[in-house]
Write a protein that holds these residues in place. Structure first.
Motif, PDB file in Angstrom:
ATOM      1  N   VAL A  82      -7.255  -6.660  -5.387  1.00 51.23           N
ATOM      2  CA  VAL A  82      -6.861  -6.072  -4.110  1.00 51.23           C
ATOM      3  C   VAL A  82      -5.852  -7.007  -3.474  1.00 51.23           C
ATOM      4  CG1 VAL A  82      -7.622  -5.218  -1.873  1.00 51.23           C
ATOM      5  CG2 VAL A  82      -9.127  -4.997  -3.858  1.00 51.23           C
ATOM      6  N   LYS A 138      -4.248  -4.983   2.753  1.00 54.38           N
ATOM      7  CA  LYS A 138      -4.564  -3.722   3.407  1.00 54.38           C
ATOM      8  C   LYS A 138      -3.285  -3.116   3.959  1.00 54.38           C
ATOM      9  CE  LYS A 138      -7.860  -1.505   6.524  1.00 54.38           C
ATOM     10  NZ  LYS A 138      -9.033  -1.688   7.413  1.00 54.38           N
ATOM     11  N   HIS A 192      -6.089   0.184   0.748  1.00 49.31           N
ATOM     12  CA  HIS A 192      -5.800  -1.137   0.201  1.00 49.31           C
ATOM     13  C   HIS A 192      -4.871  -1.006  -1.003  1.00 49.31           C
ATOM     14  CE1 HIS A 192      -9.336  -2.220   2.597  1.00 49.31           C
ATOM     15  NE2 HIS A 192      -8.936  -3.477   2.490  1.00 49.31           N
ATOM     16  N   THR A 233     -18.150   2.783  -1.422  1.00 46.86           N
ATOM     17  CA  THR A 233     -16.860   2.146  -1.707  1.00 46.86           C
ATOM     18  C   THR A 233     -16.171   1.725  -0.415  1.00 46.86           C
ATOM     19  OG1 THR A 233     -16.573   3.407  -3.746  1.00 46.86           O
ATOM     20  CG2 THR A 233     -14.585   2.496  -2.752  1.00 46.86           C
ATOM     21  N   TYR A 259     -14.919  -2.179   0.611  1.00 46.31           N
ATOM     22  CA  TYR A 259     -13.544  -2.531   0.966  1.00 46.31           C
ATOM     23  C   TYR A 259     -13.459  -3.059   2.397  1.00 46.31           C
ATOM     24  CZ  TYR A 259     -11.061  -0.962  -3.208  1.00 46.31           C
ATOM     25  OH  TYR A 259     -10.559  -0.848  -4.486  1.00 46.31           O
ATOM     26  N   LEU A 289     -13.916  -7.196  -6.167  1.00 42.83           N
ATOM     27  CA  LEU A 289     -14.922  -6.570  -5.299  1.00 42.83           C
ATOM     28  C   LEU A 289     -16.322  -7.129  -5.546  1.00 42.83           C
ATOM     29  CD1 LEU A 289     -13.807  -2.822  -5.310  1.00 42.83           C
ATOM     30  CD2 LEU A 289     -13.201  -4.635  -3.696  1.00 42.83           C
ATOM     31  N   SER A 331     -16.376  -0.393  -7.288  1.00 43.41           N
ATOM     32  CA  SER A 331     -17.094  -1.067  -6.206  1.00 43.41           C
ATOM     33  C   SER A 331     -18.573  -1.223  -6.521  1.00 43.41           C
ATOM     34  CB  SER A 331     -16.928  -0.286  -4.901  1.00 43.41           C
ATOM     35  OG  SER A 331     -17.364   1.045  -5.055  1.00 43.41           O
TER      36      SER A 331
END
Length: 284
Positions: free
Chosen positions: A18, A21, A27, A178, A182, A219, A250
């Motif tokens: 990731v 954002k 993301h 999920t 995040y 994650l 996730s």
């Protein structure tokens, strides 16, 4: 043609990074996604009336507009002004909310199936663009195989096929949001990130040992902190011979890559007698 069956295969993430954002609230990600043989079966039948009827063997799966497969059918009917309807039956094998893209795969299968059933002859890239309106994983589920994903997961570059790897999947008896994962992720302080460029090279050379050692999902920093037992599952897989192990998406599903299917099944036996969902499969 009035009826057909479509395989809706699950996916795993070999890497998931990731980056930041975005202003739209999503993301920006980079990840390598892989199709597996575990699949739902989607049966689609033509209806004379312009309607959508959805049935499933899974009691926990919604059968209305909140179901991604229903949304996919509705979108196809509106987009291409179809003058008939469909009956959709979902035989569910992929567990819900498991990080395996079960819902997205069902939606992708409906898009593919309606394209075939109505003989629309829409090219795959157009179907993938359409699928993005349902969910970020839907374009990959239409594409399948092995791919590098960017953006929110919709910008896809096919990679050399990584079929035939022996995989053990273990999913604890709960679901994970999920969105919550995040939201809890501190992007600026991620400790360990995947080497995505190196992983693409390992895949190109089909170097299974390096692929397994390069598995990484940022994650995990959130999900394993919330559910420490996921870390224990990874550790047990490695102790039982996995070449590498990581959480998919996730979570909460964790998978291990094994040298052969026999070793994967032997490791699966070690998880027997627990509340976990356990499945041995292969990459496709």
């Amino acid at each position: 043609m009035k009826k057909l069956d479509i395989d809706a295969r699950g996916k795993i993430n070999l890497t998931l990074d990731v980056l930041f954002k975005r202003l739209d609230g999503y993301h920006e990600v980079e990840m390598i996604m892989q199709t597996i043989a575990l699949k739902d079966i989607i049966s689609i039948e033509l209806l004379s009336r312009r309607d959508i009827v959805l049935n499933t063997n899974c009691k926990k799966l919604p059968q209305d507009e909140s179901n991604l497969a229903y949304q996919a059918a509705e979108l196809m009917m509106k987009e291409y002004e179809l003058d008939a309807g469909v009956s959709i039956d979902i035989h569910k094998n992929i567990p819900l909310a498991a990080g395996l893209a079960g819902g997205s795969s069902d939606a992708a299968a409906v898009i593919i199936g309606i394209n075939e059933l109505f003989e629309l002859k829409i090219p795959k890239d157009e179907l993938m663009t359409l699928g993005e309106r349902i969910g970020a994983d839907v374009p990959f589920c239409i594409l399948g195989k092995t791919a590098f994903a960017r953006g929110i997961g919709e910008q896809l570059t096919p990679l050399k096929s990584l079929s035939g790897l022996s995989i053990l999947l273990v999913k604890p008896p709960y679901c994970i949001s999920t969105k919550e994962v995040y939201n809890r992720l501190d992007v600026k302080n991620i400790k360990i990130r995947p080497d995505t460029k190196a992983m693409i090279d390992y895949i190109e050379h089909q170097d299974i040992d390096k692929i397994a050692s390069g598995l990484c999902n940022v994650l995990e920093e959130v999900t394993i902190r919330l559910y420490p037992e996921l870390g224990d599952i990874k550790k047990r897989m490695l102790e039982k011979g996995a070449l590498g192990s990581v959480m998919s998406g996730s979570g909460p599903s964790v998978f291990g890559i094994f040298e052969n299917i026999r070793d994967a099944k032997r490791a699966a036996d070690d998880f027997a007698g627990t509340d976990n969902w356990i499945f041995v499969t292969k990459t496709e």
